[in-house]
Design a protein around this motif. Sequence first.
Motif, PDB file in Angstrom:
ATOM      1  N   ARG A  91      31.815  31.521  42.429  1.00  0.00           N
ATOM      2  CA  ARG A  91      32.373  31.207  43.746  1.00  0.00           C
ATOM      3  C   ARG A  91      33.894  31.235  43.695  1.00  0.00           C
ATOM      4  N   ALA A  92      34.503  31.279  44.853  1.00  0.00           N
ATOM      5  CA  ALA A  92      35.956  31.423  44.941  1.00  0.00           C
ATOM      6  C   ALA A  92      36.717  30.224  44.376  1.00  0.00           C
ATOM      7  N   TRP A 149      39.244  37.843  43.708  1.00  0.00           N
ATOM      8  CA  TRP A 149      37.869  37.439  43.987  1.00  0.00           C
ATOM      9  C   TRP A 149      37.300  38.222  45.170  1.00  0.00           C
ATOM     10  N   LEU A 150      38.120  38.435  46.208  1.00  0.00           N
ATOM     11  CA  LEU A 150      37.633  39.181  47.375  1.00  0.00           C
ATOM     12  C   LEU A 150      37.278  40.625  47.030  1.00  0.00           C
ATOM     13  N   ARG A 153      34.230  40.212  44.044  1.00  0.00           N
ATOM     14  CA  ARG A 153      33.078  39.499  44.593  1.00  0.00           C
ATOM     15  C   ARG A 153      31.950  39.305  43.580  1.00  0.00           C
ATOM     16  N   ASP A 155      30.039  36.893  43.262  1.00  0.00           N
ATOM     17  CA  ASP A 155      28.895  36.218  43.858  1.00  0.00           C
ATOM     18  C   ASP A 155      27.910  37.185  44.506  1.00  0.00           C
ATOM     19  N   LYS A 156      28.291  38.441  44.642  1.00  0.00           N
ATOM     20  CA  LYS A 156      27.424  39.445  45.273  1.00  0.00           C
ATOM     21  C   LYS A 156      26.693  40.324  44.256  1.00  0.00           C
TER      22      LYS A 156
END
Length: 169
Positions: A91-92, A149-150, A153, A155-156
């Motif tokens: 997570r971010a 992070w964006l 990603r 988390d994807k």
Amino acid sequence: MSTVAREQFEGSTRTKLALAAIACGPVAGLVLVLVIALMGAALSAAQGDYTNIPLQALLSGAVLGAVIGWPFMLVFGLPAHRLLYKRGSRRAGGYLLAGVIAGFIIAILMSLAFLPLGLWQTSGAYAGAAGVISLLCLFGSVLASWIFWLIRRPDKDVLRPASVAAAFE
């Protein structure tokens, strides 16, 4: 929610990882200089003056972000990403915390760089300027970690096929 980190399949994320590592510093520098320039333009407009934002200033922000960001990405950012990824912290928040830690390290290093010059003893203005630069480095570091992070990603990422199959048994 379990405390055990889910195993995830990283797949072919090397391209996103490389793009994130290359782009986060210059983009953060560009955004930081753009925000400062827009605040200056708003203050000038409030006083009835006109100001423009030269393209060279924005490009210098991107270059400065690259000069500071790329070495720090290699020394601190990529190892932090690897540690967070292995821990299962995708997570971010973990990445932003790593950005805060990196920003404080940069601020300390910049303060130590000012010590041999004797600028701390000369005038409070130099100390104030060093404080502003340190604060900008902190904001830039957090912004760069969020941009990283964006782009990446983590988390994807897709679950491993065995984990998906086990969920349906």
